[in-house]
Design a protein around this motif. Structure first.
Motif, PDB file in Angstrom:
ATOM      1  N   VAL A   1       0.846  -1.206   0.000  1.00  0.00           N
ATOM      2  CA  VAL A   1       0.000   0.000   0.000  1.00  0.00           C
ATOM      3  C   VAL A   1       0.881   1.256   0.000  1.00  0.00           C
ATOM      4  O   VAL A   1       0.625   2.219  -0.728  1.00  0.00           O
ATOM      5  CB  VAL A   1      -0.955   0.003   1.221  1.00  0.00           C
TER       6      VAL A   1
ATOM      7  N   ALA B   1       2.251   1.665  -3.409  1.00  0.00           N
ATOM      8  CA  ALA B   1       1.212   2.172  -4.306  1.00  0.00           C
ATOM      9  C   ALA B   1       1.003   3.672  -4.088  1.00  0.00           C
ATOM     10  O   ALA B   1       0.817   4.430  -5.044  1.00  0.00           O
ATOM     11  CB  ALA B   1      -0.088   1.412  -4.076  1.00  0.00           C
TER      12      ALA B   1
ATOM     13  N   GLU C   1     -10.611   4.623  -7.192  1.00  0.00           N
ATOM     14  CA  GLU C   1     -10.174   3.463  -7.983  1.00  0.00           C
ATOM     15  C   GLU C   1      -8.945   2.817  -7.337  1.00  0.00           C
ATOM     16  O   GLU C   1      -8.844   1.589  -7.240  1.00  0.00           O
ATOM     17  CB  GLU C   1      -9.851   3.951  -9.398  1.00  0.00           C
ATOM     18  N   LEU C   2      -8.020   3.668  -6.895  1.00  0.00           N
ATOM     19  CA  LEU C   2      -6.829   3.161  -6.197  1.00  0.00           C
ATOM     20  C   LEU C   2      -7.247   2.376  -4.951  1.00  0.00           C
ATOM     21  O   LEU C   2      -6.779   1.261  -4.710  1.00  0.00           O
ATOM     22  CB  LEU C   2      -5.920   4.330  -5.809  1.00  0.00           C
TER      23      LEU C   2
ATOM     24  N   ASP D   1     -10.146   0.890  -4.242  1.00  0.00           N
ATOM     25  CA  ASP D   1     -10.791  -0.386  -4.576  1.00  0.00           C
ATOM     26  C   ASP D   1      -9.751  -1.429  -4.998  1.00  0.00           C
ATOM     27  O   ASP D   1      -9.845  -2.603  -4.613  1.00  0.00           O
ATOM     28  CB  ASP D   1     -11.815  -0.193  -5.699  1.00  0.00           C
ATOM     29  N   GLY D   2      -8.769  -0.987  -5.785  1.00  0.00           N
ATOM     30  CA  GLY D   2      -7.721  -1.913  -6.212  1.00  0.00           C
ATOM     31  C   GLY D   2      -6.948  -2.468  -5.014  1.00  0.00           C
ATOM     32  O   GLY D   2      -6.615  -3.658  -4.971  1.00  0.00           O
ATOM     33  N   LEU D   3      -6.668  -1.600  -4.018  1.00  0.00           N
ATOM     34  CA  LEU D   3      -5.903  -2.036  -2.838  1.00  0.00           C
ATOM     35  C   LEU D   3      -6.716  -3.014  -1.988  1.00  0.00           C
ATOM     36  O   LEU D   3      -6.175  -3.989  -1.455  1.00  0.00           O
ATOM     37  CB  LEU D   3      -5.471  -0.822  -2.016  1.00  0.00           C
TER      38      LEU D   3
ATOM     39  N   GLU E   1      -8.996  -5.016  -3.112  1.00  0.00           N
ATOM     40  CA  GLU E   1      -9.020  -6.280  -3.857  1.00  0.00           C
ATOM     41  C   GLU E   1      -7.697  -7.033  -3.729  1.00  0.00           C
ATOM     42  O   GLU E   1      -7.683  -8.259  -3.617  1.00  0.00           O
ATOM     43  CB  GLU E   1      -9.326  -6.000  -5.331  1.00  0.00           C
ATOM     44  N   GLN E   2      -6.593  -6.281  -3.734  1.00  0.00           N
ATOM     45  CA  GLN E   2      -5.295  -6.932  -3.554  1.00  0.00           C
ATOM     46  C   GLN E   2      -5.222  -7.596  -2.181  1.00  0.00           C
ATOM     47  O   GLN E   2      -4.660  -8.677  -2.036  1.00  0.00           O
ATOM     48  CB  GLN E   2      -4.165  -5.906  -3.698  1.00  0.00           C
TER      49      GLN E   2
ATOM     50  N   LEU F   1     -15.148  -8.416  -7.224  1.00  0.00           N
ATOM     51  CA  LEU F   1     -13.878  -9.066  -7.559  1.00  0.00           C
ATOM     52  C   LEU F   1     -14.118 -10.483  -8.071  1.00  0.00           C
ATOM     53  O   LEU F   1     -13.581 -10.881  -9.113  1.00  0.00           O
ATOM     54  CB  LEU F   1     -12.982  -9.097  -6.308  1.00  0.00           C
TER      55      LEU F   1
END
Lengths: 241, 241
Positions: A165, A168, A183-184, A186-188, A190-191, A226
């Motif tokens: 994180v 990122a 968006e960042l 949500d991506g984190l 999901e990761q 996801l």
């Protein structure tokens, strides 16, 4: 600051309030400039006080002021991941990341300078403060996973994600704050679900955590999205089963 | 070193060979002690030469020697992820990680001191060298993914994973090199496949990469094992679809 009669007027503040005011001014400056580019004169000017007054409160000069400001910022940052233990895990993580990423957004230059290392003000003390934030964040997240005694694999997975994180965040600052923050975030999230699920394949405790977490997730939440987006990507890989 | 006649005999070496010998001695010392705890006398003794000779090659003293040793180590480290573009992605990554983790194992104390920051020898130059290794590793991995122009999401996913690998290495050193290296390596490969797959849900280029990679994987390889171990954990989450 000038009073109505035209004479310079320092507001009378208690020691604590004055200290807080100076730290606040310092933090604003350190947030948007590299530490090298902030002088005590700048801090005095931003706080509307004299340079000797700054020295009276911080006799160690800029280094002491920087460390005190960092300590204040670290206290704020550690609170980002504090979140009531209610609702789906991904919702809690999303709220925590919103706070964390807002902090990164607001302290962009200082955040990058601090984490990229090699700064003139970096010492073993500043490094320890940053590590303290990482540890606090890991403990908060482990609390959300609701395990009494997290084993080494679960701990390592959480700590690896926290470092990712941070990476990122730095990449995001470096790329002119793209993609948009939501968006960042949500991506984190999901990761996190992805690495936790992968680790679950090798660790019974992590598997229990994932099962319990997924049971609380909803189809319209991050985990549902996801799952639906990933299934078509892996659906051709039946030869692996 | 003493010659047959009893007089101290420095072997005659070319300038390049002598420099390499001194760097080699320095690197061995910096590998297992914090930079603060290595003196030029130690380096001279380890190389079997006089202190003035060390200064002749490195007039900048310990800082210059440290940076040169770091540059040498960085060159080695950058090669860890160079790997022929053949066979399944997970097999290539596993071999690359074996080399990387062997480096971490062999340079344990120095690796930790370097990456944990706040060291007396840390400068913007040492930070730049470490960043160079990270960038080189990312480029190697992007090469393995065989995309001509990797987009921001794919790049970010790879760079986040590299940072997470670094974090895992430091945790591994901190936890007395537990778990065993092959278990750590397998876990890291699985985390890469997991984050890549999660990112594929939001990015067409990453989805193509994942499909192409999975097509080359075999049931008895890391991706097959991961798929079979993870399925039972997520099988109760059909309510999300």
């Amino acid at each position: 600051m000038t009073s109505a009669t035209g004479t310079p007027a320092y507001r009378r503040l208690s020691v604590e309030a004055r200290r807080a005011q100076l730290l606040d001014a310092a933090l604003s400056l350190f947030a948007h400039r590299a530490p090298e580019e902030v002088s005590l004169d700048d801090v005095a000017e931003a706080a509307g006080v004299s340079r000797p007054l700054v020295y009276r409160y911080f006799p160690g000069g800029k280094q002491q002021l920087y460390e005190a400001a960092l300590r204040t910022a670290a206290d704020d940052l550690e609170q980002c991941f504090a979140e009531p233990p209610e609702g789906p895990l991904t919702a809690r993580l999303s709220r925590a990341l919103d706070r964390y990423l807002a902090f990164v957004d607001q302290h962009d230059t200082g955040f990058a300078a601090l984490l990229q290392g090699g700064s003139v003000v970096e010492t073993s003390r500043t490094t320890a403060i940053v590590d303290g934030v990482r540890r606090a964040a890991a403990e908060h997240i482990l609390d959300h996973l609701a395990v009494d005694e997290p084993g080494p694999r679960l701990r390592m997975t959480v700590r690896m994600w926290i470092t990712a994180v941070e990476a990122a965040s730095l990449i995001w600052l470096d790329e002119d704050k793209q993609p948009p923050l939501d968006e960042l975030r949500d991506g984190l999230v999901e990761q996190f679900m992805a690495v936790l699920t992968a680790a679950a394949g090798r660790d019974a405790q992590t598997a229990d955590v994932v099962r319990a977490a997924l049971a609380l997730e909803t189809p319209d939440g991050p985990a549902g999205g996801l799952a639906r987006r990933v299934l078509p990507v892996v659906s051709d890989a039946a030869h692996l089963l």
